[in-house]
Write a protein that holds these residues in place. Structure first.
Motif, mmCIF file in Angstrom:
data_model
loop_
_atom_site.group_PDB
_atom_site.id
_atom_site.type_symbol
_atom_site.label_atom_id
_atom_site.label_comp_id
_atom_site.label_asym_id
_atom_site.label_seq_id
_atom_site.Cartn_x
_atom_site.Cartn_y
_atom_site.Cartn_z
ATOM 1 N N SER A 1 0.853 -1.184 0.000
ATOM 2 C CA SER A 1 0.000 0.000 0.000
ATOM 3 C C SER A 1 0.890 1.235 0.000
ATOM 4 O O SER A 1 2.110 1.125 0.019
ATOM 5 N N ALA A 2 0.274 2.395 0.029
ATOM 6 C CA ALA A 2 1.036 3.643 0.056
ATOM 7 C C ALA A 2 1.381 4.069 1.476
ATOM 8 O O ALA A 2 1.937 5.137 1.688
ATOM 9 N N VAL A 3 1.073 3.227 2.450
ATOM 10 C CA VAL A 3 1.349 3.549 3.850
ATOM 11 C C VAL A 3 2.830 3.295 4.138
ATOM 12 O O VAL A 3 3.348 2.200 3.892
ATOM 13 N N ILE A 4 3.513 4.328 4.631
ATOM 14 C CA ILE A 4 4.915 4.216 5.032
ATOM 15 C C ILE A 4 5.044 4.709 6.461
ATOM 16 O O ILE A 4 4.174 5.419 6.968
ATOM 17 N N HIS A 5 6.143 4.317 7.112
ATOM 18 C CA HIS A 5 6.338 4.645 8.519
ATOM 19 C C HIS A 5 7.720 5.251 8.740
ATOM 20 O O HIS A 5 8.666 4.902 8.026
ATOM 21 N N PRO A 6 7.841 6.135 9.730
ATOM 22 C CA PRO A 6 9.160 6.688 10.040
ATOM 23 C C PRO A 6 10.168 5.558 10.273
ATOM 24 O O PRO A 6 9.857 4.568 10.927
ATOM 25 N N GLY A 7 11.330 5.720 9.666
ATOM 26 C CA GLY A 7 12.378 4.706 9.790
ATOM 27 C C GLY A 7 12.424 3.755 8.609
ATOM 28 O O GLY A 7 13.435 3.091 8.396
ATOM 29 N N ASP A 8 11.328 3.665 7.830
ATOM 30 C CA ASP A 8 11.367 2.843 6.612
ATOM 31 C C ASP A 8 12.446 3.393 5.691
ATOM 32 O O ASP A 8 12.643 4.607 5.610
ATOM 33 N N VAL A 9 13.124 2.508 4.981
ATOM 34 C CA VAL A 9 14.131 2.937 4.012
ATOM 35 C C VAL A 9 13.605 2.555 2.628
ATOM 36 O O VAL A 9 13.297 1.394 2.368
ATOM 37 N N LEU A 10 13.481 3.550 1.762
ATOM 38 C CA LEU A 10 12.945 3.360 0.427
ATOM 39 C C LEU A 10 14.009 3.607 -0.631
ATOM 40 O O LEU A 10 14.830 4.505 -0.486
ATOM 41 N N VAL A 11 13.977 2.812 -1.708
ATOM 42 C CA VAL A 11 14.880 3.026 -2.839
ATOM 43 C C VAL A 11 14.159 3.934 -3.836
ATOM 44 O O VAL A 11 13.038 3.657 -4.235
#
Length: 84
Positions: A69-79
């Protein structure tokens, strides 16, 4: 000569398979999600540099990072698809 070619070809296959276990890192930079960030905002921040629309970049980020989904959280690392 044919035997030499066969030996050389076999050696190449063996050495290629030894290094073939590594998963190539997708091209791009890593961005750590901060509190308050949304996927849309991150895509908007990098869309011009990625040469994509915000919506295209959002889709890419979701696919490349295996997000369901488009839900992300602080600390996630995205490319993000940019040259580092």
């Amino acid at each position: 000569m044919i035997i030499g070619v066969c030996v050389f070809s076999t050696a190449n296959l063996v050495f290629a398979s030894i290094g073939g276990n590594r998963t190539p890192k997708p091209p791009g930079i890593e961005v750590t999600v901060q509190a308050g960030d949304t996927l849309w905002e991150i895509a908007k921040r990098y869309d011009e540099q990625a040469h994509m629309s915000t919506q295209e970049l959002m889709y890419y980020i979701q696919q490349e990072n295996q997000l369901t989904s488009a839900v992300i959280h602080p600390g996630d690392v995205l490319v993000i698809p940019l040259e580092s």
